[in-house]
Design a protein around this motif. Structure first.
Motif, PDB file in Angstrom:
ATOM      1  N   PRO A  63       0.835  -1.208   0.000  1.00  0.00           N
ATOM      2  CA  PRO A  63       0.000   0.000   0.000  1.00  0.00           C
ATOM      3  C   PRO A  63       0.869   1.257   0.000  1.00  0.00           C
ATOM      4  O   PRO A  63       1.746   1.415   0.848  1.00  0.00           O
ATOM      5  N   TYR A  64       0.636   2.107  -0.958  1.00  0.00           N
ATOM      6  CA  TYR A  64       1.418   3.336  -1.068  1.00  0.00           C
ATOM      7  C   TYR A  64       0.498   4.526  -1.338  1.00  0.00           C
ATOM      8  O   TYR A  64      -0.496   4.400  -2.071  1.00  0.00           O
ATOM      9  N   THR A  65       0.869   5.652  -0.789  1.00  0.00           N
ATOM     10  CA  THR A  65       0.280   6.907  -1.238  1.00  0.00           C
ATOM     11  C   THR A  65       1.018   7.347  -2.499  1.00  0.00           C
ATOM     12  O   THR A  65       2.118   6.865  -2.809  1.00  0.00           O
ATOM     13  N   GLU A  66       0.418   8.265  -3.218  1.00  0.00           N
ATOM     14  CA  GLU A  66       1.074   8.775  -4.424  1.00  0.00           C
ATOM     15  C   GLU A  66       2.401   9.433  -4.075  1.00  0.00           C
ATOM     16  O   GLU A  66       3.388   9.327  -4.813  1.00  0.00           O
ATOM     17  N   ASP A  67       2.424  10.087  -2.935  1.00  0.00           N
ATOM     18  CA  ASP A  67       3.659  10.731  -2.497  1.00  0.00           C
ATOM     19  C   ASP A  67       4.754   9.701  -2.226  1.00  0.00           C
ATOM     20  O   ASP A  67       5.932   9.939  -2.517  1.00  0.00           O
ATOM     21  N   GLU A  68       4.373   8.546  -1.698  1.00  0.00           N
ATOM     22  CA  GLU A  68       5.378   7.517  -1.416  1.00  0.00           C
ATOM     23  C   GLU A  68       5.918   6.886  -2.690  1.00  0.00           C
ATOM     24  O   GLU A  68       7.095   6.514  -2.761  1.00  0.00           O
ATOM     25  N   LEU A  69       5.075   6.758  -3.711  1.00  0.00           N
ATOM     26  CA  LEU A  69       5.579   6.298  -5.002  1.00  0.00           C
ATOM     27  C   LEU A  69       6.603   7.292  -5.549  1.00  0.00           C
ATOM     28  O   LEU A  69       7.651   6.904  -6.080  1.00  0.00           O
ATOM     29  N   GLN A  70       6.308   8.576  -5.402  1.00  0.00           N
ATOM     30  CA  GLN A  70       7.236   9.597  -5.879  1.00  0.00           C
ATOM     31  C   GLN A  70       8.537   9.578  -5.084  1.00  0.00           C
ATOM     32  O   GLN A  70       9.615   9.824  -5.634  1.00  0.00           O
ATOM     33  N   ARG A  71       8.454   9.264  -3.803  1.00  0.00           N
ATOM     34  CA  ARG A  71       9.680   9.232  -2.994  1.00  0.00           C
ATOM     35  C   ARG A  71      10.645   8.161  -3.473  1.00  0.00           C
ATOM     36  O   ARG A  71      11.867   8.321  -3.368  1.00  0.00           O
ATOM     37  N   GLN A  72      10.119   7.046  -3.978  1.00  0.00           N
ATOM     38  CA  GLN A  72      11.020   6.035  -4.523  1.00  0.00           C
ATOM     39  C   GLN A  72      11.791   6.596  -5.723  1.00  0.00           C
ATOM     40  O   GLN A  72      12.974   6.320  -5.896  1.00  0.00           O
ATOM     41  N   ILE A  73      11.111   7.391  -6.525  1.00  0.00           N
ATOM     42  CA  ILE A  73      11.782   8.031  -7.672  1.00  0.00           C
ATOM     43  C   ILE A  73      12.828   9.016  -7.189  1.00  0.00           C
ATOM     44  O   ILE A  73      13.968   9.047  -7.682  1.00  0.00           O
ATOM     45  N   ASP A  74      12.468   9.817  -6.209  1.00  0.00           N
ATOM     46  CA  ASP A  74      13.413  10.805  -5.684  1.00  0.00           C
ATOM     47  C   ASP A  74      14.641  10.139  -5.079  1.00  0.00           C
ATOM     48  O   ASP A  74      15.761  10.634  -5.209  1.00  0.00           O
ATOM     49  N   ALA A  75      14.426   8.992  -4.417  1.00  0.00           N
ATOM     50  CA  ALA A  75      15.550   8.290  -3.807  1.00  0.00           C
ATOM     51  C   ALA A  75      16.502   7.761  -4.872  1.00  0.00           C
ATOM     52  O   ALA A  75      17.731   7.797  -4.709  1.00  0.00           O
ATOM     53  N   ILE A  76      15.962   7.274  -5.974  1.00  0.00           N
ATOM     54  CA  ILE A  76      16.816   6.788  -7.062  1.00  0.00           C
ATOM     55  C   ILE A  76      17.620   7.931  -7.663  1.00  0.00           C
ATOM     56  O   ILE A  76      18.807   7.787  -7.975  1.00  0.00           O
ATOM     57  N   ALA A  77      16.995   9.077  -7.806  1.00  0.00           N
ATOM     58  CA  ALA A  77      17.657  10.218  -8.440  1.00  0.00           C
ATOM     59  C   ALA A  77      18.926  10.633  -7.710  1.00  0.00           C
ATOM     60  O   ALA A  77      19.818  11.254  -8.305  1.00  0.00           O
ATOM     61  N   ALA A  78      19.028  10.278  -6.436  1.00  0.00           N
ATOM     62  CA  ALA A  78      20.189  10.678  -5.638  1.00  0.00           C
ATOM     63  C   ALA A  78      21.295   9.635  -5.636  1.00  0.00           C
ATOM     64  O   ALA A  78      22.266   9.751  -4.889  1.00  0.00           O
ATOM     65  N   GLN A  79      21.184   8.600  -6.481  1.00  0.00           N
ATOM     66  CA  GLN A  79      22.125   7.481  -6.411  1.00  0.00           C
ATOM     67  C   GLN A  79      23.232   7.518  -7.457  1.00  0.00           C
ATOM     68  O   GLN A  79      23.928   6.525  -7.649  1.00  0.00           O
ATOM     69  N   GLY A  80      23.419   8.624  -8.156  1.00  0.00           N
ATOM     70  CA  GLY A  80      24.552   8.714  -9.061  1.00  0.00           C
ATOM     71  C   GLY A  80      24.143   8.743 -10.521  1.00  0.00           C
ATOM     72  O   GLY A  80      22.964   8.806 -10.884  1.00  0.00           O
ATOM     73  N   ASP A  81      25.169   8.703 -11.397  1.00  0.00           N
ATOM     74  CA  ASP A  81      24.943   8.897 -12.823  1.00  0.00           C
ATOM     75  C   ASP A  81      24.093   7.801 -13.453  1.00  0.00           C
ATOM     76  O   ASP A  81      23.253   8.077 -14.300  1.00  0.00           O
TER      77      ASP A  81
END
Length: 926
Positions: free
Chosen positions: A191-209
């Motif tokens: 179960p996820y909120t829309e914001d939590e789905l977006q947080r997974q994207i944001d977390a990936i964006a911080a992992q390098g090139d």
């Protein structure tokens, strides 16, 4: 240009007859070099029923009325099904009769169409299969083309599954009971909120090139999907299911197809991860078995029985790594610490459905669901792999026959594609909606595949419930203890509603799906421990991290990243799902077990619920991010150039404990292992043909007949069988076993099995046999608890209930699914009968069961249950369903491509075989 010509929309009355993130392209176009194909025409694959998964309303109605199908809808089903009859005399030249040519590119005379949705990408489709071969001169264009092709081939399926991943299936596809059941099970798992789905994207964006590139690739892919949606909508050639479900008006074209966005891809990834890449979580069922065993036999003796039935590290279990490599993980400790055993009878499942109105209050509706309601919750196995090193092959180069078993659907959950562009060079299968990378397939000079590993990455915690006013807590409390403070349970809800469609003619209704979350996981049940109310939670290491695997898949598609076993294993390490990964090139084979394996506190038993206290949590656990310390790559089972590897969801290696029950002396992976060993015996040399034959021989074998029936016959033949009917039945069973114990047609297309009587006898006998052998010793309580942890049977038809009365926990309840013999009491029967016969048994059951250990009494029980089985009519053994008449043995077993849309396909003969499958042998390398 659209893939297919426009077709007119039909009048609404005809419906009753049938059921962004934007990334700019590179400013300087980069031209991708033409890749060299090192497989030299020795790579083949197959994915039934066909590549084309979209049909207009007119095409759906024509299918319903006349059985016609759009081109490439089912053209891979025939070759796939035909291997069952044709594998015995298979030659190298005939492989292409049963598999597609998986070479890179399309010869000029085999080009069926070329589509250029942008100037920097071309989508070429071949005449034979209609598979999209996508070549881009820029990275953006390549991924844009992948998205456009995905829309062409799987738009409706992609839309279904983004709604499944959000717990919104019934609101999108209708309120059928199966749709509700399915959305509820996925909502419970992720179960996820829309914001939590977006947080997974944001977390990936911080992992390098690499991560940034992956998100750019996903953005370009979405742009391609959404361009196709716009064109298909304006051109009126979108999938007809949008008409049938009322999303678009067939006359006016009023309505919308919602564009796809990045969070949709995370929702899709969550579905894939929940279905195929998780493990563990059965601790409450295990606790129920332990409690029932203690009630039956006393504490010490009961615990010994429970441990022997659990078979966490059985010494007789077939293993993928068979050279003695040890990888200790999730072992039951000698002195468990922090265990939280529920009080007997206190556990109640958490109620997810709230505030139901209208048709949501009904238990069923008129319509069938678009997917099996128990797709996630029913146990079913996946995938297999056979690889032989070059030291044992016909030409010195490794051979691999491997693929995932993702079920049979029309259209398929997977799609085929070839991707060629800057930094991308691969051909193979990808899940619909996630096809910006090939997930299983081949590169320029290597191939890879996976099987579901299922190691334990999910734990159950007992979380004390509390009240803020100091009054005694009850099971309905909405607060829990965290670090000595009484804090509220976090409520996650999904409001859902649907409107009636032609196929779903019920009053409109709605309900709200509710899950409660704690710092220790999602609440799945409530009960008491030592008389005090607790919430039992499920804590999965990949929860909130389903999108993290994107980097590993990107690497597998990058010829610059993967070029040998070590680089392949590094790519697989970046995939956090629980998979067994396999690799083959011209000189090597390799293996790696992926997954985020949490490091548990010393003394914690992963197979039982644990107290939610700091001393017993995962090491370095951060509840806010759901992260922990994980076992390092070297501690994951891994290997390079073992003589051969086989996998069919079996045990990985010594000391790598199995999650759940029943992974013991008999496992369907034995069917593969025995056949590969036979090929290598006496210095034998393996070829693509012989390894394919080994796979298909196992695919048609009845595991019970091959590996347990000999034990049964030995007991029965210990004295003369005087009853004529029993004697005849035993002789037929022996003849079937001597002939290979296969469920095989008399000839292709006969729809009649050779040894049909023996097969029917064993199908009827197995559940009665298990009952006769084990219920007297286990007693009703333990017998029922054990069926809750491990079903008794998983035959091809799944229809035999026997003495269990059709309990869903005792018998597999997804019919016509192909995959069989993964879950069942095979090992229990085998170990017990060998013990009764006085033979050696490593890791025996803690006590004898058949006849209480007396051979004569055991024989009497076996014959009595066999006599019961013979009294059953064919209609009782093979109950009819919507697809088959009662008593039709072949039809009961048959594989049905379960329709996810309006087009249906023909039944095919049973095979226990991967859905997508490759046969590869690389003669050269970069």
């Amino acid at each position: 240009m659209p893939r297919r010509p426009r077709t007119p929309r039909l009048a609404a009355a005809a419906l009753a007859a049938a059921l962004i993130a934007v990334f700019a392209p590179a400013t300087a176009p980069a031209r991708a070099a033409t890749p060299t194909d090192y497989c030299a025409a020795r790579c083949t694959d197959i994915l039934p029923p066909g590549e084309n998964g979209n049909a207009t309303l007119a095409e759906i109605l024509l299918n319903k009325a006349f059985g016609s199908r759009p081109a490439h809808t089912d053209d891979q089903l025939g070759p796939y099904a035909a291997l069952a009859a044709g594998y015995g005399g298979l030659t190298d030249g005939q492989l292409r009769s049963f598999f597609n040519d998986a070479s890179f590119g399309v010869p000029a005379d085999q080009v069926a169409s070329t589509t250029r949705p942008r100037a920097d990408v071309a989508i070429v489709r071949d005449k034979a299969t209609g598979v999209p071969h996508i070549t881009g001169t820029t990275r953006y264009g390549t991924e844009f083309g992948a998205g456009y092709a995905a829309g062409q081939d799987r738009l409706w399926v992609m839309d279904l599954f983004r709604h499944v991943g959000r717990g919104e299936l019934s609101g999108f596809a209708g309120g059928a009971a199966a749709n509700r059941q399915l959305e509820q099970s996925f909502w419970q798992a992720a179960p996820y909120t829309e914001d939590e789905l977006q947080r997974q994207i944001d977390a990936i964006a911080a992992q390098g090139d690499r991560a940034k590139q992956a998100l750019a690739d996903a953005g370009a892919y979405l742009d391609g999907i959404n361009q196709y949606i716009r064109e298909a909508y304006s051109g009126r050639y979108f999938p007809g299911e949008y008409d049938l479900t009322g999303h678009i008006d067939a006359i006016t074209n009023a309505g919308t197809i919602e564009p796809f966005k990045l969070t949709d891809l995370v929702a899709l990834a969550a579905v894939v991860g929940a279905l195929f890449g998780s493990g563990g979580g059965g601790e409450l069922a295990s606790a129920q078995v332990k409690l029932a065993a203690e009630a039956r036999y006393g504490k010490d003796a009961g615990d010994a029985v429970w441990a022997s039935l659990r078979e966490a590290d059985d010494p007789e279990a077939v293993q993928t790594l068979h050279d003695g490599q040890s990888f200790p993980y999730a072992q039951p400790p000698a002195d468990p610490q922090g265990t939280a055993m529920p009080d007997p009878g206190s556990v109640v499942p958490e109620q997810m459905v709230q505030d139901a109105t209208g048709s949501a209050q009904q238990t069923a509706t008129k319509a069938a669901g678009v997917l099996p309601g128990n797709l996630l919750t029913a146990k079913h196995g996946m995938s297999n792999a056979l690889l032989v090193s070059g030291a044992h092959t016909d030409d010195g180069h490794p051979v691999a026959v491997f693929g995932p078993q993702t079920g049979y659907f029309a259209p398929q959950l997977l799609m085929l594609e070839e991707l060629q562009g800057p930094g991308i060079s691969a051909r193979g299968a990808a899940f619909a909606g996630l096809s910006f990378y090939v997930q299983l397939g081949r590169g320029q000079d290597y191939a890879w595949s996976a099987t579901s590993a299922g190691q334990d990455i999910t734990d159950t915690y007992a979380v004390p419930l509390c009240t803020t006013d100091g009054s005694p807590a009850t099971l309905t409390a909405d607060h829990y203890l965290r670090g000595g403070q009484c804090v509220p349970l976090e409520r996650l809800e999904r409001k859902d509603a649907w409107k009636p469609t032609t196929a779903d003619s019920t009053a409109a209704g709605s309900y709200t799906l509710v899950m409660y979350r704690t710092d220790y996981g999602l609440v799945t049940a409530r009960g008491t421990v030592g008389g005090k109310p607790v919430a039992f939670t499920s804590l999965r290491s990949t929860y909130r991290h389903e999108a993290d695997s994107i980097i590993g898949f990107q690497m597998l598609n990058d010829p610059g990243a993967v070029h040998d076993p070590a680089s392949f294993q590094q790519a697989a390490q970046n995939i956090n799902y629980t998979f067994n990964w396999f690799y083959a090139d011209s000189a090597h084979i390799a293996y790696y077990n992926s997954g985020s394996n949490p490091v548990r506190a010393p003394g914690v038993d992963p197979g039982l619920p644990v107290r939610a206290e700091a001393a017993y949590l995962w090491r370095d656990f951060d509840p806010a991010a759901n992260t922990a310390r994980y076992t390092p790559p070297a501690e994951h089972p891994n290997s390079v150039d073992q003589d051969y590897y086989v996998s069919w969801n079996n045990k990985q290696a010594d000391d790598y404990a199995s999650a759940g029950f029943g992974n013991g002396s008999v496992h369907r992976a034995d069917l593969l292992d025995d056949r590969v060993k036979a090929l290598l015996a006496g210095g034998g040399r393996v070829s693509r043909v012989s390894l394919t034959q080994a796979m298909e021989g196992a695919a048609l074998a009845d595991l019970r007949a091959e590996d347990v029936l000999p034990d049964l016959i030995r007991v029965i033949r210990s004295a003369p069988v005087t009853d004529p009917a029993l004697a005849t039945a035993v002789q037929k069973l022996e003849n079937w076993r001597a002939a290979g114990a296969q469920r095989k047609e008399t000839k292709a297309g006969s729809h009649t099995y050779a040894d049909a009587d023996a097969i029917r006898t064993l199908d009827a006998w197995w559940p009665l046999l298990a009952d006769a052998v084990f219920r007297p010793g286990l007693g009703d309580g333990l017998y029922a608890a054990l069926t809750g942890a491990l079903q008794i049977n998983e035959s091809p038809s799944g229809g035999q209930t026997g003495a269990t009365g059709g309990s869903a926990s005792a018998n597999e309840s997804i019919p016509h699914k192909g995959s069989a013999f993964q879950y069942g009491w095979w090992s229990y029967l085998d170990k017990d009968l060998r013990g009764v016969l006085g033979g050696p048994v490593a890791g025996p059951l803690a006590r004898p069961y058949c006849g209480g250990g007396d051979p004569a009494a055991c024989r009497t029980a076996l014959l009595a249950s066999l006599k019961q089985a013979l009294a059953q009519t064919p209609a009782q053994v093979y109950p009819g369903d919507a697809d088959c008449s009662a008593g039709d043995q072949w039809c009961a077993d048959s594989i049905i491509q379960r329709p996810l849309g309006g087009v249906t396909d023909a039944k095919s003969t049973w095979q226990n075989r991967p859905t997508y499958q490759q046969v590869v042998q690389f003669p050269a390398h970069r």
